[in-house]
Design a protein around this motif. Structure first.
Motif, PDB file in Angstrom:
ATOM      1  N   ASP A 108       0.822  -1.219   0.000  1.00 37.65           N
ATOM      2  CA  ASP A 108       0.000   0.000   0.000  1.00 37.65           C
ATOM      3  C   ASP A 108       0.854   1.266   0.000  1.00 37.65           C
ATOM      4  O   ASP A 108       0.379   2.323  -0.395  1.00 37.65           O
TER       5      ASP A 108
ATOM      6  N   GLU B 279      -3.701  -4.779  -8.151  1.00 39.61           N
ATOM      7  CA  GLU B 279      -3.811  -3.361  -7.803  1.00 39.61           C
ATOM      8  C   GLU B 279      -2.722  -2.513  -8.456  1.00 39.61           C
ATOM      9  O   GLU B 279      -2.731  -1.298  -8.373  1.00 39.61           O
TER      10      GLU B 279
ATOM     11  N   ASN C 285       0.483   1.991  -8.728  1.00 41.18           N
ATOM     12  CA  ASN C 285      -0.472   1.499  -7.752  1.00 41.18           C
ATOM     13  C   ASN C 285      -1.768   2.284  -7.972  1.00 41.18           C
ATOM     14  O   ASN C 285      -1.809   3.494  -7.785  1.00 41.18           O
TER      15      ASN C 285
ATOM     16  N   SER D 244      -4.432   2.644  -6.355  1.00 45.19           N
ATOM     17  CA  SER D 244      -4.974   3.369  -5.190  1.00 45.19           C
ATOM     18  C   SER D 244      -4.219   4.660  -4.878  1.00 45.19           C
ATOM     19  O   SER D 244      -4.679   5.462  -4.085  1.00 45.19           O
TER      20      SER D 244
END
Length: 188
Positions: free
Chosen positions: A101, A138, A149, A151
């Protein structure tokens, strides 16, 4: 209800520890049992079987607290790394554990990649194709030299993408359709 919070250090890694002085507190806090690694410290008068209704990962002895606790941290490291969604990469003699993340984008220079994260940049001897297999859905390739990424995208324009750190990344003609298809699916 007495709860203490402490931190433990091992080779530059910080673990947060919550210490309960009364084991009966655990039965009221069911979310902690699912999210944490539970360690039960046994003194001479304790019996392991008294608390079988709770899922406890490790039992350690009060007399050998530091030795047993060190073993718990060592054994729990892999479990902790899986819980926070990390990727393990080895480049030369260096092992990297990078939280997926936190990766904003990955840039390629021939047989080297630069992983740009929120914290730092890491240069490794890897190919973009090889790392894309490890990362999952992702992450999408938007250019022959970039993986992004999804996100961490701030803004998408016709021929470029702006990511959260302000960097502008081009969208290659070859990857445009694939990128827009994956980007639209993830944000519908």
């Amino acid at each position: 209800m007495k709860i203490k919070v402490a931190s433990s250090f091992e080779d530059g890694i910080v673990y947060d520890i919550i210490i309960f002085e009364d084991i009966s507190i655990m039965s009221r806090l069911s979310t902690i049992q699912k999210e944490a690694i539970l360690v039960y410290v046994l003194n001479n008068s304790c019996n392991i079987f008294d608390n079988q209704n709770m899922y406890i990962n490790y039992y350690i002895r009060e007399q050998l607290l530091y030795e047993d606790l060190h073993q718990v941290f060592y054994k729990s490291k892999d479990i902790l790394l899986k819980k926070i969604n990390t990727i393990f990469l080895k480049s030369g003699k260096i092992n990297y554990h990078i939280i997926k993340d936190n990766i904003i984008y990955i840039e390629s220079y021939r047989n080297y990649i630069v992983i740009h994260t929120v914290i730092s940049d890491y240069t490794l001897r890897y190919t973009l194709k090889k790392i894309q297999k490890k990362l999952g859905n992702e992450f999408v390739q938007c250019h022959k030299s970039y993986l992004i990424n999804i996100s961490n995208i701030s803004c998408v324009r016709k021929n470029f993408i702006e990511v959260k750190n302000g960097k502008i990344i081009p969208i290659g003609n070859k990857y445009k359709k694939l990128f827009y298809d994956l980007y639209n699916v993830s944000y519908k």
